[in-house]
Design an enzyme around this catalytic site. Structure first.
Site, PDB file in Angstrom:
ATOM      1  N   SER A 134      39.565  36.374  44.455  1.00 58.61           N
ATOM      2  CA  SER A 134      40.766  36.204  45.278  1.00 58.61           C
ATOM      3  C   SER A 134      41.292  34.793  45.111  1.00 58.61           C
ATOM      4  CB  SER A 134      40.412  36.463  46.753  1.00 58.61           C
ATOM      5  OG  SER A 134      41.436  35.989  47.607  1.00 58.61           O
ATOM      6  N   TYR A 147      34.756  35.211  53.493  1.00 56.50           N
ATOM      7  CA  TYR A 147      35.351  35.963  52.388  1.00 56.50           C
ATOM      8  C   TYR A 147      35.672  35.027  51.222  1.00 56.50           C
ATOM      9  CZ  TYR A 147      38.734  38.928  49.906  1.00 56.50           C
ATOM     10  OH  TYR A 147      39.432  39.657  48.957  1.00 56.50           O
TER      11      TYR A 147
END
Length: 242
Positions: A134, A147
């Site tokens: 990401s 995350y």
């Protein structure tokens, strides 16, 4: 130039493929003549793909699932490691259980899948692994430290694995899909967060990522240890359309 991909006879394991990007890719692999095998804790809506109920954080369960796929199909040509969770909390209020679960699914789950699948690719001297990261891995994001941390670690892991198996003609690459309108994204981003992403980067659809992923799975992608990113692509497309 029109590009098409032929996956006839090939088997692709997709972790987290019951929904979102993984589900779109599973449909595409099937449409290209291949067999998509989804590892997830929930059943895919598409009955055309094979499904194995497995929690990727459970190393033994992953090993057993991979062994069953190899026994059934005699091969695994691609592994797409997309299973992930994204709890939201500030660092100072982050619960230990949420931190641990995020790393177990997002990071350990990829490691266990690679340890189970890649040896079969090495023995055949062929295969492609795609690991999802990401943009948060580089930028961080308030309220998503667990995350972001897991996704940053995956880049180093994938590059290290790529270096280890390159001599066996197994490719390992990283995909950063950008902001995509998936069930996970909608669950973690609402209100101001969603408006932020729409205004700054733009929000894409799962199908927008399928082409690049099929490319990385194919022999056309003579590359390994690379990070393919689509960050900011949709904001640019929106600008061109105006």
């Amino acid at each position: 130039m029109k590009v098409s991909f032929d996956a006839t006879g090939e088997v692709v394991v997709i972790t987290g493929g019951a929904q979102g990007i993984g589900a779109a890719l599973a449909r595409a692999v099937t449409a290209c003549g291949g067999t998509a095998v989804v590892f997830d804790v929930m059943k895919p809506l598409d009955d055309a793909v094979e499904f194995v109920e497995v929690d990727v954080a459970d190393r033994l369960a992953v090993e057993e699932a991979v062994s069953a796929v190899v026994e059934r199909h005699r091969r695994i040509d691609g592994l797409v490691a997309g299973a992930a969770v994204q709890p939201r909390s500030s660092v100072l209020e982050l619960e230990p259980a949420d931190w641990t679960r995020t790393l177990r699914v997002n990071l350990d789950g990829v490691v266990w899948a690679c340890q189970a699948v890649v040896p079969h690719m090495v023995s055949r001297r062929s295969g492609s692994v795609i690991v999802f990261t990401s943009g948060m891995a580089v930028t961080g994001y308030a309220g998503a430290a667990a995350y972001a941390s897991s996704k940053a670690a995956l880049i180093a892991f994938a590059k290290s694995l790529a270096a280890e198996v390159a001599e066996h003609r197994v490719r390992v690459n990283v995909a950063a899909p950008g902001v995509i309108d998936t069930e996970q994204f909608r669950g973690a981003n609402a209100g101001a967060d969603r408006e932020h992403w729409q205004d700054t980067i733009g929000i894409g659809d799962p199908e927008d990522v399928v082409g690049p992923l099929l490319y990385l799975l194919s022999d056309a992608a003579a590359m390994t240890g690379s990070v393919l990113t689509r960050e900011r692509a949709f904001a640019k497309l929106a600008t061109f359309a105006e």
